[in-house]
Design an enzyme around this catalytic site. Sequence first.
Site, PDB file in Angstrom:
ATOM      1  N   ARG A  17       0.656  -1.159   0.027  1.00 29.15           N
ATOM      2  CA  ARG A  17       0.187  -0.028   0.072  1.00 29.15           C
ATOM      3  C   ARG A  17       0.906   1.362   0.076  1.00 29.15           C
ATOM      4  NH1 ARG A  17      -5.425  -1.142   1.432  1.00 29.15           N
ATOM      5  NH2 ARG A  17      -5.679   0.666   2.854  1.00 29.15           N
ATOM      6  N   ASP A 142      -2.379  12.202   9.438  1.00 32.09           N
ATOM      7  CA  ASP A 142      -3.604  12.259   9.092  1.00 32.09           C
ATOM      8  C   ASP A 142      -4.501  13.523   8.906  1.00 32.09           C
ATOM      9  OD1 ASP A 142      -6.673  11.785   8.763  1.00 32.09           O
ATOM     10  OD2 ASP A 142      -6.186   9.666   9.083  1.00 32.09           O
ATOM     11  N   TYR A 155      -7.473   6.228  17.403  1.00 30.74           N
ATOM     12  CA  TYR A 155      -6.850   6.493  16.307  1.00 30.74           C
ATOM     13  C   TYR A 155      -6.391   8.127  16.253  1.00 30.74           C
ATOM     14  CZ  TYR A 155      -5.518   7.137  11.274  1.00 30.74           C
ATOM     15  OH  TYR A 155      -5.024   7.678  10.335  1.00 30.74           O
TER      16      TYR A 155
END
Length: 247
Positions: A17, A142, A155
């Site tokens: 990935r 993120d 998370y």
Amino acid sequence: MSHPTPRVILVTGAARRIGAAIARALHAQGDRLVLHCRGSRADADSLAAELNSARPDSARVLCADLLDVDALPALARDAHAQWGRLDALVNNASSYFATPLTELTPAQFDDLLGTNLRAPLFLSKACAPLLAEGGSIVNILDTQARRPFAGFSAYLAAKSALWTLTEALALELAPRLRVNGVAPGHMVWADQPQFTPERQAQEVARIPMQRLGGPDEIAHAVRFVLSPEARYMTGAVVPVDGGLRLG
């Protein structure tokens, strides 16, 4: 851009990935790669064989459990020992899964905090003295860590802390080393999708660019942040999210 002396770059979670895309992008410009994996040894070996067939002795595989903090100094030393130098660390490995508050367990919290914060911190600590002058650390963050959404509290808390860690280490390791982040948005869906197809469609609709990004777009950003063109950047976080953070 190739370099006169090949750099050596350790990429965690490099077997598949986004990690594999980062490795391929760096390899294409002449870097040597230390490919870290935990349980995906076959995929890591296949990627190393692919890279070595393109350029002999340019990729090697190291396995380690990043949740085992005591194993991280050995991983750093072994990465440096492969070619007698280490120029950059890319903290890419990450656990990602939903944790609704009513179902959150201590084990899930330890996993998410361990892979997304503790491991990058302690691996950076282990690698920092081994990194060459002018070397770099890049943390994969993120873009939504600063705009949380329901169901992923552990998370997102870990990624938000990694964001702050990126800025803190940039201060602490300057001027010898640079520390930056690349913050993906929705790039690829997880192997075990956390969203229903209907929710996936809703999430894509939130993206101004109206599509998922793809691993290569993260890889290109990492390649730039590690390049001489970014030599005055430290403590920066580059969003690669199609504008998702603006919604």
